[in-house]
Scaffold this active site. Structure first.
Site, PDB file in Angstrom:
ATOM      1  N   LYS A  44     100.379  26.140 -53.600  1.00  0.00           N
ATOM      2  CA  LYS A  44     100.919  26.163 -54.976  1.00  0.00           C
ATOM      3  C   LYS A  44     100.615  24.846 -55.698  1.00  0.00           C
ATOM      4  O   LYS A  44     101.114  24.590 -56.783  1.00  0.00           O
ATOM      5  CB  LYS A  44     102.437  26.382 -54.953  1.00  0.00           C
ATOM      6  CG  LYS A  44     102.890  27.723 -54.437  1.00  0.00           C
ATOM      7  CD  LYS A  44     104.334  28.037 -54.818  1.00  0.00           C
ATOM      8  CE  LYS A  44     105.344  27.161 -54.138  1.00  0.00           C
ATOM      9  NZ  LYS A  44     106.742  27.540 -54.459  1.00  0.00           N
ATOM     10  N   LYS A  46     101.744  22.028 -54.970  1.00  0.00           N
ATOM     11  CA  LYS A  46     103.001  21.278 -55.046  1.00  0.00           C
ATOM     12  C   LYS A  46     103.132  20.432 -53.787  1.00  0.00           C
ATOM     13  O   LYS A  46     102.783  20.854 -52.702  1.00  0.00           O
ATOM     14  CB  LYS A  46     104.197  22.234 -55.111  1.00  0.00           C
ATOM     15  CG  LYS A  46     104.503  22.780 -56.491  1.00  0.00           C
ATOM     16  CD  LYS A  46     105.881  23.468 -56.486  1.00  0.00           C
ATOM     17  CE  LYS A  46     106.509  23.481 -57.849  1.00  0.00           C
ATOM     18  NZ  LYS A  46     107.862  24.032 -57.852  1.00  0.00           N
TER      19      LYS A  46
END
Ligand code: C2G
Length: 129
Positions: A44, A46
């Site tokens: 993601k 992240k």
């Protein structure tokens, strides 16, 4: 028993997350939270401050949460809904429409996000200190 599930990174747990978890739990009797693993977070794009294990431990201490499971990929949601016999899938409205395919398996609810708070904002604000 009405079972609810939600997914997310839940890093640096804040009131936006708590408001989401509180409202999700209020839709049923049992709330499952699928927390993104560190490996899935990388997919993601992240990078969580807290490890998966720490984010799991923190969420397990939240009174609205009944079970924490790993979120390892984008494809597991249908299997999770079936495996845990979930009635309602809940996400913040930043995901509006993205998981409507789950309507074939359970109710899909998008809740308003809590304005003015995010993990990114926390990190940015702390950089200014
Ligand atoms: N949220 C919120 N209000 C905020 C911040 C977050 O309601 N101010 C909600 C998000 O909408 C999401 C949940 O809290 O439903 C978790 O947010 P994140 O940890 O940012 O989750 P995200 O990275 O969006 O991961 O497969 C789904 C993804 O794993 C979702």
């Amino acid at each position: 028993m009405k079972k609810v599930i939600t997914y997310g990174t839940f890093d640096l747990l804040h009131v936006g997350h708590i408001n989401l978890l509180k409202r999700a739990k209020a839709l049923g009797d049992y709330l499952i939270v699928a927390v993104s693993t560190d490996e899935f977070n990388a997919l993601k794009n992240k990078k969580a401050y807290y490890s998966y294990e720490d984010r799991k431990t923190i969420l397990e201490a939240v009174k609205y949460v009944d079970l924490v499971i790993p979120e390892e990929n984008w494809e597991q949601k249908i299997a999770d809904v079936q495996k845990y016999d979930v009635d309602i899938f809940v996400m913040g409205h930043d995901w509006e429409g993205k998981f409507d395919f789950l309507n074939d398996y359970c109710e899909v609810v998008y809740l308003p996000r809590t304005e003015g708070i995010s993990t990114t904002k926390i990190k940015d604000d702390l950089m200014k200190v």
